[in-house]
Design a protein around this motif. Structure first.
Motif, short mmCIF file in Angstrom:
data_model
loop_
_atom_site.label_atom_id
_atom_site.label_comp_id
_atom_site.label_asym_id
_atom_site.label_seq_id
_atom_site.Cartn_x
_atom_site.Cartn_y
_atom_site.Cartn_z
N GLN A 1 4.40 -4.60 9.44
CA GLN A 1 5.08 -4.31 8.18
C GLN A 1 5.27 -2.81 8.05
O GLN A 1 4.40 -2.03 8.44
N GLU A 2 6.42 -2.42 7.51
CA GLU A 2 6.73 -1.01 7.30
C GLU A 2 6.86 -0.71 5.82
O GLU A 2 7.24 -1.58 5.03
N HIS A 3 6.57 0.53 5.45
CA HIS A 3 6.81 0.98 4.09
C HIS A 3 8.32 0.97 3.85
O HIS A 3 9.09 1.47 4.68
N PRO A 4 8.79 0.38 2.75
CA PRO A 4 10.24 0.23 2.53
C PRO A 4 11.01 1.54 2.45
O PRO A 4 12.20 1.57 2.77
N LEU A 5 10.35 2.61 2.04
CA LEU A 5 11.04 3.90 1.91
C LEU A 5 10.70 4.85 3.05
O LEU A 5 11.59 5.46 3.64
N LYS A 6 9.42 4.96 3.38
CA LYS A 6 9.00 5.91 4.41
C LYS A 6 9.20 5.38 5.83
O LYS A 6 9.18 6.15 6.79
N LYS A 7 9.40 4.06 5.97
CA LYS A 7 9.58 3.43 7.28
C LYS A 7 8.39 3.69 8.21
O LYS A 7 8.54 3.80 9.42
N GLU A 8 7.20 3.77 7.62
CA GLU A 8 5.98 3.94 8.39
C GLU A 8 5.24 2.61 8.46
O GLU A 8 5.27 1.81 7.53
N LEU A 9 4.54 2.39 9.58
CA LEU A 9 3.76 1.17 9.73
C LEU A 9 2.62 1.15 8.71
O LEU A 9 1.87 2.13 8.59
N ILE A 10 2.49 0.04 8.00
CA ILE A 10 1.43 -0.05 7.00
C ILE A 10 0.53 -1.27 7.22
O ILE A 10 -0.52 -1.39 6.59
N HIS A 11 0.93 -2.17 8.14
CA HIS A 11 0.09 -3.35 8.38
C HIS A 11 0.49 -3.99 9.72
O HIS A 11 1.65 -3.92 10.12
N VAL A 12 -0.49 -4.58 10.40
CA VAL A 12 -0.20 -5.28 11.65
C VAL A 12 -1.07 -6.52 11.75
O VAL A 12 -2.26 -6.49 11.40
#
Length: 210
Positions: free
Chosen positions: A78-89
């Protein structure tokens, strides 16, 4: 599966603790499966990205949690909707003897003969969904396109013999890649020149005097 990705068990599942892990450079996640159950974990973001870059997203990995190693697949990220950083796997613990359904990248190999006449190679299918044993997942489905001439295509049916050990969940006539004809820039230039000439002629034509 030589690369081992180390994870640690999460004991504090509060949102504040999860956000703190992200700020410290970790990715919260879950390891689940028939044998694993459901284990909250976290992994180093840097090590995770390094592993994915080396092994790919669809390869079988070794995940070590509290000293115990699991054969896993990356099930979902899962990615942060704005930052496009990985937040969960999510990692799925697999049974090596069991068959699983997964997606594998399609890699085109060779240079089409038609490119010498200006043909443009267009890849249409980038991943194939296959069923195979967990320890037999290929790095990629390689498709030779060196024989393609202009307007030729390569379809799924063309690779079935080579990869017959896998069950491929695509129709045989589904297009993988095609070689498009070169863009006809000459015709476009002729039309543009004609339009310019017409505009110039209209500007030079004197207006009728009353």
């Amino acid at each position: 599966m030589e690369t081992v990705l180390t994870a640690k068990r999460r004991t504090d599942l509060r949102k504040s603790a999860t956000n703190r892990l992200r700020r410290e450079g970790y990715i919260p996640g879950v390891l689940y499966g028939k044998e694993a159950g459901n284990i909250p974990i976290y992994v180093s973001k840097g090590e995770f990205l390094k592993t994915v870059s080396k092994e790919g997203r669809n390869r079988l990995l070794n995940l070590e949690v509290d000293g115990k190693k699991w054969n896993v697949l990356i099930q979902e990220t899962q990615e942060h909707p704005l930052k496009k950083e990985l937040i969960h796997v999510d990692f799925f613990a697999v049974d090596l003897s069991a068959e699983i359904r997964t997606e594998v990248s399609v890699v085109l190999t060779g240079e089409p003969v038609g490119t010498k006449q200006g043909g443009i190679l267009q890849q249409v299918l980038f991943e194939m969904e296959i069923t195979t044993k967990a320890n037999e997942i290929p790095n990629a489905i390689e498709v030779d396109v060196s024989h393609l001439d202009i307007d030729d295509t390569v379809v799924v049916g063309d690779v079935l013999d080579r990869y017959k050990k896998y069950k491929i969940h695509h129709e045989p006539d589904e297009v993988i890649a095609t070689l498009l004809p070169p863009e006809d820039t000459g015709a476009e230039e002729t039309e543009a020149e004609a339009a310019d000439a017409g505009a110039a002629e209209g500007e030079e034509q004197p207006s009728d005097e009353s």
